[in-house]
Enzyme design. Structure first.
Site, mmCIF file in Angstrom:
data_model
loop_
_atom_site.group_PDB
_atom_site.id
_atom_site.type_symbol
_atom_site.label_atom_id
_atom_site.label_comp_id
_atom_site.label_asym_id
_atom_site.label_seq_id
_atom_site.Cartn_x
_atom_site.Cartn_y
_atom_site.Cartn_z
ATOM 1 N N GLU A 192 9.343 -4.709 3.298
ATOM 2 C CA GLU A 192 9.493 -5.068 2.332
ATOM 3 C C GLU A 192 11.889 -5.438 1.862
ATOM 4 O OE1 GLU A 192 7.966 -3.359 -1.482
ATOM 5 O OE2 GLU A 192 6.184 -3.903 -0.646
ATOM 6 N N ASP A 211 0.281 -0.776 2.732
ATOM 7 C CA ASP A 211 0.907 0.533 2.320
ATOM 8 C C ASP A 211 0.373 0.493 0.874
ATOM 9 O OD1 ASP A 211 2.584 -1.748 0.855
ATOM 10 O OD2 ASP A 211 4.247 -0.482 0.822
ATOM 11 N N SER A 212 -0.547 -0.662 0.306
ATOM 12 C CA SER A 212 -1.511 -0.922 -1.083
ATOM 13 C C SER A 212 -2.341 0.402 -0.865
ATOM 14 C CB SER A 212 -2.500 -1.901 -1.282
ATOM 15 O OG SER A 212 -2.620 -2.563 0.208
ATOM 16 N N GLU A 237 4.877 -12.494 -2.587
ATOM 17 C CA GLU A 237 4.402 -11.858 -3.435
ATOM 18 C C GLU A 237 4.950 -12.341 -4.742
ATOM 19 O OE1 GLU A 237 3.470 -8.331 -2.257
ATOM 20 O OE2 GLU A 237 2.506 -7.718 -4.570
ATOM 21 N N ASP A 260 2.363 -1.927 7.270
ATOM 22 C CA ASP A 260 3.085 -2.248 6.649
ATOM 23 C C ASP A 260 4.235 -0.666 6.759
ATOM 24 O OD1 ASP A 260 3.680 -4.358 4.988
ATOM 25 O OD2 ASP A 260 2.433 -3.253 3.475
HETATM 26 O O1 KIV Z 1 1.438 -3.539 1.204
HETATM 27 C C1 KIV Z 1 -0.033 -4.671 0.780
HETATM 28 O O2 KIV Z 1 -1.502 -4.259 0.622
HETATM 29 C C2 KIV Z 1 0.523 -6.134 0.558
HETATM 30 C C3 KIV Z 1 0.244 -7.025 0.720
HETATM 31 C C4 KIV Z 1 -0.421 -7.586 -0.795
HETATM 32 C C5 KIV Z 1 0.950 -8.570 0.776
HETATM 33 O O3 KIV Z 1 1.716 -5.353 1.104
#
Ligand code: KIV
Length: 288
Positions: A133, A62-63, A200, A101
């Site tokens: 998460e 979700d980044s 993380e 995610d």
């Molecule tokens: O959203 C993301 O990219 C992540 C990674 C950094 C582990 O959760």
């Protein structure tokens, strides 16, 4: 070297992968204590094609909220965004396990809510796993999904979706209470049945202890080389941004290359050197 083949039956550059040829959740789980798991984020078909031969796991993180959409955090990311990008990454890969995610607000309310939305992600994308998460508070949900055929990757330590509650993105576990909480979170979701666990932004000793304490492989980001694998945001690793967090190592300078290419293009357009003879069409028996 081409990273993909054309399916001559359908003319698709991205043929559907043969069922069960990809790495599976049990195969990733079996890597505990073995060869380090290589994981990167991917959000688009072409990036997935380029990364896939080198990765065991592609995470549609979700980044993408910040990296692709320019959002201030992962909070506004929607299920629709995750499904669209998840499907693109599955279409661009055939070897790595693809995990997507679960965005903020799509799983925290109840195990039922999490199941409905995780099932939608798997149906609409073709991905084989989801990541969510949270630690102790999410253990029941992880168990609920895992028992119903949805492979889950846990994510503890610095959990970006909790930015408002955590008050920022600082690494976790600097004092004893915080360190114990991260360890308790890691054990809770691992025992609940996740097949891999992202650690993380945690102190290195905590990452080492968590890795020793859980049965599933740990995948570190800002954690420790002793984790069972590593993940980075691909665009960070490629050097696409001016600023990168401390835990990122740049393995490329994509920002520099893109800027140089754009400058060269702009100059060629301004000087009318582009398009050149090779880039234009002329009818036979040229009318010139
Ligand atoms: O959203 C993301 O990219 C992540 C990674 C950094 C582990 O959760």
């Amino acid at each position: 070297m081409s990273t993909y083949t054309i399916d001559t039956a359908t003319s698709r550059a991205t043929p559907s992968p043969a069922p069960m040829k990809r790495l599976t959740a049990p195969a990733i789980m079996a890597r505990k204590g073995g060869d380090p798991i290589v994981a990167l984020t991917a959000y688009t078909m072409r990036t997935a094609q380029l990364l896939d031969p080198h990765c065991d796991l592609l995470l549609v993180g979700d980044s993408l909220g910040q990296v692709i959409y320019g959002l201030p955090s992962t909070i506004p990311v929607t299920l629709e965004m995750m499904c669209a990008h998840g499907a693109a990454v599955v279409r661009g890969s055939w070897h790595a396990l693809v995990a997507v995610d679960m965005p903020f607000g799509s799983y925290e309310a109840s195990p039922d809510q999490a199941f409905m939305n995780a099932a939608r992600i798997l149906k609409e994308t073709g991905a084989a796993a989801v990541k969510l998460e949270g630690g102790e508070a999410m253990a029941e949900t992880v168990a609920f999904l895992a028992k119903r055929g949805i492979p889950v990757i846990g994510h503890v330590g610095l959990t970006p979706q909790a930015v408002n509650a955590l008050g920022g993105y600082r690494a976790r576990g600097r004092d004893e209470a915080e360190a114990n909480k991260v360890l308790a979170d890691a054990k809770a979701v691992a025992e609940a049945g996740c097949f891999a666990l992202v650690l993380e932004g945690v102190m290195e000793e905590i990452a080492v202890e968590a890795t020793k304490s859980v049965a599933c492989p740990t995948i570190g980001i800002g954690a420790s080389a002793q984790c069972d694998g590593q993940i980075l945001v691909t665009e960070d690793m490629l050097g696409l941004f001016e600023r990168t967090p401390r835990f990122v190592k740049r393995f490329g300078d994509l920002a520099g290359e893109i800027a140089a290419a754009a400058e060269a293009y702009a100059k060629a357009v301004a000087s009318r050197d582009f398009p050149g003879e090779d880039q234009i069409y002329r009818a036979k028996g040229d009318r010139k």
